[in-house]
Write a protein that holds these residues in place. Structure first.
Motif, PDB file in Angstrom:
ATOM      1  N   ALA A   1     -59.481 -25.335  12.266  1.00 15.45           N
ATOM      2  CA  ALA A   1     -59.735 -26.749  11.975  1.00 15.45           C
ATOM      3  C   ALA A   1     -60.798 -26.911  10.888  1.00 15.45           C
ATOM      4  O   ALA A   1     -60.653 -27.741   9.979  1.00 15.45           O
ATOM      5  CB  ALA A   1     -60.159 -27.472  13.242  1.00 15.45           C
ATOM      6  N   VAL A   2     -61.858 -26.117  10.969  1.00 13.79           N
ATOM      7  CA  VAL A   2     -62.912 -26.188   9.952  1.00 13.79           C
ATOM      8  C   VAL A   2     -62.370 -25.760   8.590  1.00 13.79           C
ATOM      9  O   VAL A   2     -62.618 -26.411   7.568  1.00 13.79           O
ATOM     10  CB  VAL A   2     -64.124 -25.324  10.364  1.00 13.79           C
ATOM     11  CG1 VAL A   2     -65.086 -25.132   9.204  1.00 13.79           C
ATOM     12  CG2 VAL A   2     -64.832 -25.950  11.537  1.00 13.79           C
ATOM     13  N   ASN A   3     -61.608 -24.686   8.556  1.00  9.44           N
ATOM     14  CA  ASN A   3     -61.050 -24.217   7.289  1.00  9.44           C
ATOM     15  C   ASN A   3     -60.050 -25.208   6.704  1.00  9.44           C
ATOM     16  O   ASN A   3     -59.981 -25.373   5.484  1.00  9.44           O
ATOM     17  CB  ASN A   3     -60.391 -22.851   7.469  1.00  9.44           C
ATOM     18  CG  ASN A   3     -61.407 -21.749   7.573  1.00  9.44           C
ATOM     19  OD1 ASN A   3     -62.534 -21.877   7.116  1.00  9.44           O
ATOM     20  ND2 ASN A   3     -61.010 -20.655   8.196  1.00  9.44           N
ATOM     21  N   THR A   4     -59.297 -25.866   7.553  1.00 10.86           N
ATOM     22  CA  THR A   4     -58.367 -26.891   7.072  1.00 10.86           C
ATOM     23  C   THR A   4     -59.129 -28.043   6.431  1.00 10.86           C
ATOM     24  O   THR A   4     -58.772 -28.514   5.353  1.00 10.86           O
ATOM     25  CB  THR A   4     -57.499 -27.397   8.244  1.00 10.86           C
ATOM     26  OG1 THR A   4     -56.766 -26.294   8.790  1.00 10.86           O
ATOM     27  CG2 THR A   4     -56.531 -28.458   7.790  1.00 10.86           C
ATOM     28  N   THR A   5     -60.203 -28.465   7.080  1.00 12.69           N
ATOM     29  CA  THR A   5     -61.013 -29.562   6.541  1.00 12.69           C
ATOM     30  C   THR A   5     -61.673 -29.172   5.225  1.00 12.69           C
ATOM     31  O   THR A   5     -61.629 -29.925   4.241  1.00 12.69           O
ATOM     32  CB  THR A   5     -62.096 -29.962   7.557  1.00 12.69           C
ATOM     33  OG1 THR A   5     -61.459 -30.320   8.778  1.00 12.69           O
ATOM     34  CG2 THR A   5     -62.934 -31.108   7.045  1.00 12.69           C
ATOM     35  N   LEU A   6     -62.307 -27.996   5.200  1.00 16.74           N
ATOM     36  CA  LEU A   6     -63.005 -27.571   3.993  1.00 16.74           C
ATOM     37  C   LEU A   6     -62.047 -27.315   2.830  1.00 16.74           C
ATOM     38  O   LEU A   6     -62.361 -27.618   1.677  1.00 16.74           O
ATOM     39  CB  LEU A   6     -63.829 -26.319   4.276  1.00 16.74           C
ATOM     40  CG  LEU A   6     -65.028 -26.506   5.194  1.00 16.74           C
ATOM     41  CD1 LEU A   6     -65.714 -25.173   5.458  1.00 16.74           C
ATOM     42  CD2 LEU A   6     -66.005 -27.503   4.602  1.00 16.74           C
ATOM     43  N   GLY A   7     -60.884 -26.747   3.128  1.00 19.68           N
ATOM     44  CA  GLY A   7     -59.907 -26.486   2.073  1.00 19.68           C
ATOM     45  C   GLY A   7     -59.424 -27.763   1.417  1.00 19.68           C
ATOM     46  O   GLY A   7     -59.351 -27.864   0.184  1.00 19.68           O
ATOM     47  N   ALA A   8     -59.105 -28.754   2.223  1.00 18.22           N
ATOM     48  CA  ALA A   8     -58.618 -30.021   1.676  1.00 18.22           C
ATOM     49  C   ALA A   8     -59.719 -30.771   0.924  1.00 18.22           C
ATOM     50  O   ALA A   8     -59.494 -31.298  -0.173  1.00 18.22           O
ATOM     51  CB  ALA A   8     -58.067 -30.885   2.799  1.00 18.22           C
ATOM     52  N   ALA A   9     -60.910 -30.813   1.496  1.00 16.94           N
ATOM     53  CA  ALA A   9     -62.008 -31.547   0.863  1.00 16.94           C
ATOM     54  C   ALA A   9     -62.450 -30.896  -0.442  1.00 16.94           C
ATOM     55  O   ALA A   9     -62.680 -31.586  -1.449  1.00 16.94           O
ATOM     56  CB  ALA A   9     -63.188 -31.652   1.820  1.00 16.94           C
ATOM     57  N   ALA A  10     -62.560 -29.570  -0.443  1.00 15.47           N
ATOM     58  CA  ALA A  10     -62.985 -28.878  -1.665  1.00 15.47           C
ATOM     59  C   ALA A  10     -61.944 -29.023  -2.770  1.00 15.47           C
ATOM     60  O   ALA A  10     -62.290 -29.225  -3.943  1.00 15.47           O
ATOM     61  CB  ALA A  10     -63.226 -27.398  -1.368  1.00 15.47           C
TER      62      ALA A  10
ATOM     63  N   GLY B   1     -54.938 -28.249  -1.569  1.00  6.94           N
ATOM     64  CA  GLY B   1     -55.849 -27.501  -0.717  1.00  6.94           C
ATOM     65  C   GLY B   1     -55.287 -27.277   0.677  1.00  6.94           C
ATOM     66  O   GLY B   1     -55.453 -26.204   1.253  1.00  6.94           O
ATOM     67  N   LEU B   2     -54.594 -28.277   1.214  1.00  7.77           N
ATOM     68  CA  LEU B   2     -53.984 -28.113   2.524  1.00  7.77           C
ATOM     69  C   LEU B   2     -52.904 -27.041   2.513  1.00  7.77           C
ATOM     70  O   LEU B   2     -52.827 -26.196   3.402  1.00  7.77           O
ATOM     71  CB  LEU B   2     -53.394 -29.444   3.003  1.00  7.77           C
ATOM     72  CG  LEU B   2     -54.405 -30.494   3.452  1.00  7.77           C
ATOM     73  CD1 LEU B   2     -53.730 -31.832   3.645  1.00  7.77           C
ATOM     74  CD2 LEU B   2     -55.102 -30.059   4.718  1.00  7.77           C
ATOM     75  N   VAL B   3     -52.083 -27.065   1.482  1.00  9.61           N
ATOM     76  CA  VAL B   3     -51.033 -26.053   1.368  1.00  9.61           C
ATOM     77  C   VAL B   3     -51.646 -24.675   1.146  1.00  9.61           C
ATOM     78  O   VAL B   3     -51.219 -23.679   1.736  1.00  9.61           O
ATOM     79  CB  VAL B   3     -50.056 -26.412   0.229  1.00  9.61           C
ATOM     80  CG1 VAL B   3     -49.111 -25.269  -0.063  1.00  9.61           C
ATOM     81  CG2 VAL B   3     -49.275 -27.666   0.578  1.00  9.61           C
ATOM     82  N   GLY B   4     -52.682 -24.608   0.321  1.00  3.83           N
ATOM     83  CA  GLY B   4     -53.284 -23.330  -0.020  1.00  3.83           C
ATOM     84  C   GLY B   4     -54.009 -22.659   1.136  1.00  3.83           C
ATOM     85  O   GLY B   4     -54.035 -21.430   1.224  1.00  3.83           O
ATOM     86  N   ILE B   5     -54.576 -23.442   2.045  1.00  6.61           N
ATOM     87  CA  ILE B   5     -55.356 -22.844   3.132  1.00  6.61           C
ATOM     88  C   ILE B   5     -54.501 -22.548   4.358  1.00  6.61           C
ATOM     89  O   ILE B   5     -54.934 -21.814   5.253  1.00  6.61           O
ATOM     90  CB  ILE B   5     -56.550 -23.764   3.522  1.00  6.61           C
ATOM     91  CG1 ILE B   5     -57.608 -23.015   4.324  1.00  6.61           C
ATOM     92  CG2 ILE B   5     -56.073 -24.985   4.277  1.00  6.61           C
ATOM     93  CD1 ILE B   5     -58.239 -21.866   3.603  1.00  6.61           C
ATOM     94  N   THR B   6     -53.281 -23.047   4.399  1.00  8.04           N
ATOM     95  CA  THR B   6     -52.468 -22.914   5.600  1.00  8.04           C
ATOM     96  C   THR B   6     -52.211 -21.460   5.985  1.00  8.04           C
ATOM     97  O   THR B   6     -52.309 -21.101   7.157  1.00  8.04           O
ATOM     98  CB  THR B   6     -51.133 -23.658   5.423  1.00  8.04           C
ATOM     99  OG1 THR B   6     -51.414 -25.050   5.286  1.00  8.04           O
ATOM    100  CG2 THR B   6     -50.233 -23.474   6.610  1.00  8.04           C
TER     101      THR B   6
END
Length: 98
Positions: free
Chosen positions: A42-51, A85-90
């Motif tokens: 969840a944290v990585n999903t949030t950080l990936g999208a926000a960054a 970012g969401l696609v990239g961190i999935t």
């Protein structure tokens, strides 16, 4: 003829739904003791999208500033960056450390 309001609504709807996919999938395939993995996801999903949203916004602003000399904030680029970012961190959201 594009509605920026609807674009924001759709992007944040997808972002919210991504939490059902990434952490939700982790909880389903792991035991109850591995809740820390779901929280990491969840944290990585949030950080990936926000960054990625901020990167898209600032990159678009800098490119426009070099072309025209004016600083404009393109929210469309921010929303596209968010989805990127969401696609990239999935794929690696359970193994990447923030």
């Amino acid at each position: 003829p594009h509605s920026v309001t609807l674009q924001f609504l759709g992007t944040f709807g997808l972002w919210f739904g991504w939490y059902g996919f990434n952490p939700g999938s982790t909880i389903k395939i792991s035991s109850g003791e591995l809740g820390d993995v779901a929280s990491l996801v969840a944290v990585n999903t949030t950080l990936g999208a926000a960054a990625a949203a901020l990167s898209g916004l600032f990159t678009s602003t800098l490119i426009d500033a070099r072309k025209t000399g004016l600083y404009t904030w393109d929210t469309t680029a921010a929303m596209n960056g968010c989805l990127t970012g969401l696609v990239g961190i999935t794929a690696g959201c359970a193994t990447v450390e923030p």
